[in-house]
Scaffold this motif. Sequence first.
Motif, mmCIF file in Angstrom:
data_model
loop_
_atom_site.group_PDB
_atom_site.id
_atom_site.type_symbol
_atom_site.label_atom_id
_atom_site.label_comp_id
_atom_site.label_asym_id
_atom_site.label_seq_id
_atom_site.Cartn_x
_atom_site.Cartn_y
_atom_site.Cartn_z
ATOM 1 N N LYS A 57 0.819 -1.208 0.000
ATOM 2 C CA LYS A 57 0.000 0.000 0.000
ATOM 3 C C LYS A 57 0.859 1.267 0.000
ATOM 4 C CE LYS A 57 -3.847 -2.278 2.356
ATOM 5 N NZ LYS A 57 -4.687 -2.325 3.576
ATOM 6 N N GLY A 58 2.128 1.114 -0.319
ATOM 7 C CA GLY A 58 2.997 2.283 -0.427
ATOM 8 C C GLY A 58 3.936 2.490 0.733
ATOM 9 N N LEU A 61 4.812 6.254 5.775
ATOM 10 C CA LEU A 61 5.353 7.603 5.575
ATOM 11 C C LEU A 61 6.134 7.688 4.269
ATOM 12 C CD1 LEU A 61 6.681 8.394 9.193
ATOM 13 C CD2 LEU A 61 4.381 8.759 8.262
ATOM 14 N N GLY A 62 5.658 6.942 3.253
ATOM 15 C CA GLY A 62 6.305 6.950 1.953
ATOM 16 C C GLY A 62 7.574 6.131 1.872
ATOM 17 N N ARG A 63 7.859 5.359 2.916
ATOM 18 C CA ARG A 63 9.085 4.545 2.955
ATOM 19 C C ARG A 63 8.724 3.068 3.090
ATOM 20 N NH1 ARG A 63 12.298 7.109 7.878
ATOM 21 N NH2 ARG A 63 13.767 5.415 7.350
ATOM 22 N N PRO A 64 9.473 2.194 2.423
ATOM 23 C CA PRO A 64 9.207 0.756 2.570
ATOM 24 C C PRO A 64 9.693 0.240 3.918
ATOM 25 C CG PRO A 64 11.165 1.085 1.243
ATOM 26 C CD PRO A 64 10.599 2.460 1.501
ATOM 27 N N LEU A 65 9.055 -0.820 4.414
ATOM 28 C CA LEU A 65 9.506 -1.486 5.629
ATOM 29 C C LEU A 65 10.467 -2.614 5.263
ATOM 30 C CD1 LEU A 65 6.181 -1.780 7.682
ATOM 31 C CD2 LEU A 65 7.830 0.109 7.589
ATOM 32 N N GLN A 66 11.518 -2.752 6.027
ATOM 33 C CA GLN A 66 12.507 -3.813 5.810
ATOM 34 C C GLN A 66 12.596 -4.666 7.076
ATOM 35 O OE1 GLN A 66 16.476 -2.408 5.009
ATOM 36 N NE2 GLN A 66 17.406 -4.425 5.286
#
Length: 401
Positions: A57-58, A61-66
């Motif tokens: 879903k994006g 906060l505009g950042r991917p989770l790793q």
Amino acid sequence: MQTAALAGTLSLPWLRRAAAAEPIKVGSLLDLTGPLGSSGQPMNYAIQLAIADINAKGGLLGRPLQLISRDPQSNIQMYSQFAQQMALQDKVAVVHAGITSASREAIRPVFDRYKTLYFYNTLYEGGVCDRDCFCTGTTPAQTVEKLVPYATKTFGKKAYIIAADYNYGQITAKWMKKYTVDGGGSIVGVEFFPLDVTNFAATITKIQEARPDVVMSALVGGNHVAFYRQWAAAGMKSRIPIISTTFGLFNELATLSKEETEGIVTAYGYYQELTTPASKSFVKAMRDRFPGNYYIGELAAATYEGVFLWAAGVEKAGSVDRMKTIEGLETGVTFAGPSGETKIDHATHHVIRNAYLAKAVNGKWDVIGTYPNQAPADTAAVCNLIKYPKTDKMFVIDVKT
């Protein structure tokens, strides 16, 4: 100089985009092997699924989770080692970690010391009061308080308690006694067992001699599963019913025969047999992404919900900064997940959530009771982080009978 300045100016938008895309690191510190591996694996799957859903879903906060995942192998020393590594080297924004209370209390001080936000997504005995820690699993006031009265009303008022010999088992046994006595019942025997015990022959003999109406179990881990097999082999399965605060968390319905599990009653915050659309969607997603013979119970559901509650706190704060995220979570963020709506309780940093009562029938759980919006009243009796936000303690709740 003008050329250099112009080059620097032109590069700024690219730099901003790169910084915005920098992954947010999420830690998973769960037993994937060892005696507790059968419980840790579904929890780890649930973290992976939640991260995949959020990234699809994006991101946040505009950042991917790793995901940064470590396997402590059911070893407390390795828990402490990996906790420090995640905090200092991996620099994760949050850690979802621990199964036993012993593992939690080994790593919670580490995360406090190094200012790392910690989510404990496991049902437990209650009492953690720590502003840096959030507990999303059920506590005795949410489940045992439903399970024991059902047993004394349905089976009889004389109970025999068997439990794991560490703080979870010892404190849960006290809650079992309290709710039994409150219902006009009595305890005819109590025994505690180290996690490595596999031979229960002497105990089964003692239970036979005591002749209780019901056995109440808070046994923990793969080794303790042997009790249920030996109980059935001794011909006791049809004579004295069993209720448990832990049975099913270690995939017992799959590892034991239907004859060995039939009729056992439990109470948890989630069962995969729930027929709500959210539950069905969660189970399907877990099975599609992670095929295998494992049960999807409260541990997995609370872990999945824990990741989304943390994400809701981050969104509320507009930042992954630890203190800002904590303040965001303390606004009472909610998430409608597989178990129903879950809500962070500011005063305790625990979760208000549904509880369910179920009986093992033909190798599956038949849900026979639903209790909406259960509050962690036991922990609320000793913990108020609104009034005392600097509290950092594991309270041993005084269970009065």
